[in-house]
Design an enzyme around this catalytic site. Structure first.
Site, mmCIF file in Angstrom:
data_model
loop_
_atom_site.group_PDB
_atom_site.id
_atom_site.type_symbol
_atom_site.label_atom_id
_atom_site.label_comp_id
_atom_site.label_asym_id
_atom_site.label_seq_id
_atom_site.Cartn_x
_atom_site.Cartn_y
_atom_site.Cartn_z
ATOM 1 N N GLY A 9 0.803 -1.214 0.000
ATOM 2 C CA GLY A 9 0.000 0.000 0.000
ATOM 3 C C GLY A 9 0.838 1.268 0.000
ATOM 4 O O GLY A 9 0.425 2.306 -0.517
ATOM 5 N N GLU A 70 0.284 -13.032 -0.977
ATOM 6 C CA GLU A 70 1.178 -12.252 -0.127
ATOM 7 C C GLU A 70 1.567 -12.976 1.175
ATOM 8 O O GLU A 70 2.734 -12.988 1.566
ATOM 9 C CB GLU A 70 0.476 -10.933 0.197
ATOM 10 C CG GLU A 70 1.341 -9.954 0.921
ATOM 11 C CD GLU A 70 0.619 -8.630 1.169
ATOM 12 O OE1 GLU A 70 -0.442 -8.382 0.565
ATOM 13 O OE2 GLU A 70 1.124 -7.864 1.991
HETATM 14 P P1 ADP Z 1 2.969 -2.019 2.668
HETATM 15 O O1 ADP Z 1 3.408 -3.396 2.230
HETATM 16 O O2 ADP Z 1 1.541 -1.926 3.070
HETATM 17 O O3 ADP Z 1 3.416 -0.946 1.741
HETATM 18 P P2 ADP Z 1 5.230 -1.645 4.455
HETATM 19 O O4 ADP Z 1 5.693 -2.869 5.187
HETATM 20 O O5 ADP Z 1 6.055 -1.212 3.307
HETATM 21 O O6 ADP Z 1 3.721 -1.786 4.065
HETATM 22 O O7 ADP Z 1 5.141 -0.474 5.537
HETATM 23 C C1 ADP Z 1 4.627 0.797 5.239
HETATM 24 C C2 ADP Z 1 4.951 1.715 6.402
HETATM 25 O O8 ADP Z 1 6.372 1.842 6.520
HETATM 26 C C3 ADP Z 1 4.448 3.139 6.253
HETATM 27 O O9 ADP Z 1 3.113 3.264 6.669
HETATM 28 C C4 ADP Z 1 5.412 3.915 7.140
HETATM 29 O O10 ADP Z 1 4.987 3.883 8.496
HETATM 30 C C5 ADP Z 1 6.707 3.117 7.046
HETATM 31 N N1 ADP Z 1 7.745 3.668 6.161
HETATM 32 C C6 ADP Z 1 9.054 3.294 6.194
HETATM 33 N N2 ADP Z 1 9.785 3.966 5.307
HETATM 34 C C7 ADP Z 1 8.940 4.809 4.668
HETATM 35 C C8 ADP Z 1 9.109 5.774 3.642
HETATM 36 N N3 ADP Z 1 10.299 6.023 3.105
HETATM 37 N N4 ADP Z 1 8.019 6.441 3.208
HETATM 38 C C9 ADP Z 1 6.811 6.202 3.738
HETATM 39 N N5 ADP Z 1 6.582 5.311 4.722
HETATM 40 C C10 ADP Z 1 7.636 4.610 5.196
#
Ligand code: ADP
Length: 267
Positions: A9, A70
């Site tokens: 996401g 996933e």
């Molecule tokens: P998804 O698989 O849903 O994308 P992630 O495991 O990648 O989830 O985690 C997303 C979360 O990681 C974000 O909501 C935020 O809290 C954190 N995060 C870490 N690095 C970043 C970044 N560079 N930009 C935005 N969010 C980040």
């Protein structure tokens, strides 16, 4: 070249290898099209994709790619990372703190989703924006690390002032619930507000995970997800709260790439 991609996401996590140990790279989800063109440079690559944005990413790609579920990708990636780090745990709760949080039961090869909560890394981003206007992840995380939570959160010991509480006084009775202080004292700082947001998310994630562990008769909980990237405060809160509630927390290096690694292993 083999490429495993977990398009979530918020972030796109990529693990790729030419036969050696995998390398890792991540991109914001806004760069989905760029990622498709970056992959197209590896014309003979075998590609596997997972995650909520996998189908969308495939529409931008001109190469073939397999997609896998996933949760399967994540659990196989985590098992790989545990083995690589010589962590011998076989039965555990896996909590993936991504944009939201999902919780899985893993026992040797068997795995099952046991639940989750909408409170996760996305909550840190959203509440931080609403409370302080800050939207940059790194700024949120560094600002939060400098804040104290005692003017915002109500602890059990605050309620049982002067007497012995029946549960540890250090547990939070109410996140953002220190109404008396909030009403009487002046402006709260961004540091205090963001530390409390991270506290709310960390304690919720830890509590739900410990309950899931208890239900499954397990004590080990492996926490992964990009929400822990550079966020030592979140790790500390989750670690402390999980231990306080009687379970054993574990964090693995590169855990946020578990889904992408699981894809790589599938190829
Ligand atoms: P998804 O698989 O849903 O994308 P992630 O495991 O990648 O989830 O985690 C997303 C979360 O990681 C974000 O909501 C935020 O809290 C954190 N995060 C870490 N690095 C970043 C970044 N560079 N930009 C935005 N969010 C980040």
């Amino acid at each position: 070249m083999k490429i495993g991609i977990d398009a979530g996401g918020t972030l796109i996590k990529v693990a790729y290898t030419n036969g050696d140990l995998p390398e890792f790279i991540k991109f914001p989800i806004s760069r989905l099209q760029y990622v498709a063109s970056w992959i197209s440079e590896f014309s003979n690559a075998k590609i596997c994709i997972t995650g909520g944005k996998a189908a969308l990413l495939k529409t931008y790609m001109n190469q073939k790619a397999v997609d896998i579920v996933e949760f399967e990708a994540t659990s196989s990636g985590v098992s790989y990372l545990l083995a690589r780090n010589d962590i011998p745990v076989k039965a555990f709760i896996l909590t993936n703190v991504g944009t939201g949080t999902s919780i899985h039961y893993i026992n040797k090869g068997e795995h099952q989703r046991v639940g989750g909560t909408g409170v996760g890394g996305g909550t840190i981003m959203g509440l931080s924006k609403l409370l302080t206007g800050i939207t940059d992840y790194e700024t949120i995380v560094t600002t939060a690390s400098k804040g104290a939570r005692d003017r915002i959160d109500l602890k059990v010991s605050h309620i049982y002032e002067g007497s012995e509480p029946p549960i540890p006084g250090d547990l939070t009775a109410s996140n953002f619930g220190n109404i008396a202080i909030l009403a009487s004292e002046g402006q709260l700082t961004k540091e205090e507000l963001l530390a409390s947001v991270v506290g709310l998310v960390g304690e919720t994630v830890a509590t739900v995970s410990v309950l899931a562990a208890g239900q499954s008769g397990l004590t080990s909980i492996v926490f992964v997800g990009s929400s822990f990237i550079g966020n030592d405060l979140l790790k500390e809160v989750v670690q402390r709260y999980t231990v306080l509630r009687g379970a054993l927390p574990m964090f693995i290096e590169n855990g946020e790439y578990s889904g992408a690694i699981g894809c790589l292993l599938y190829l």
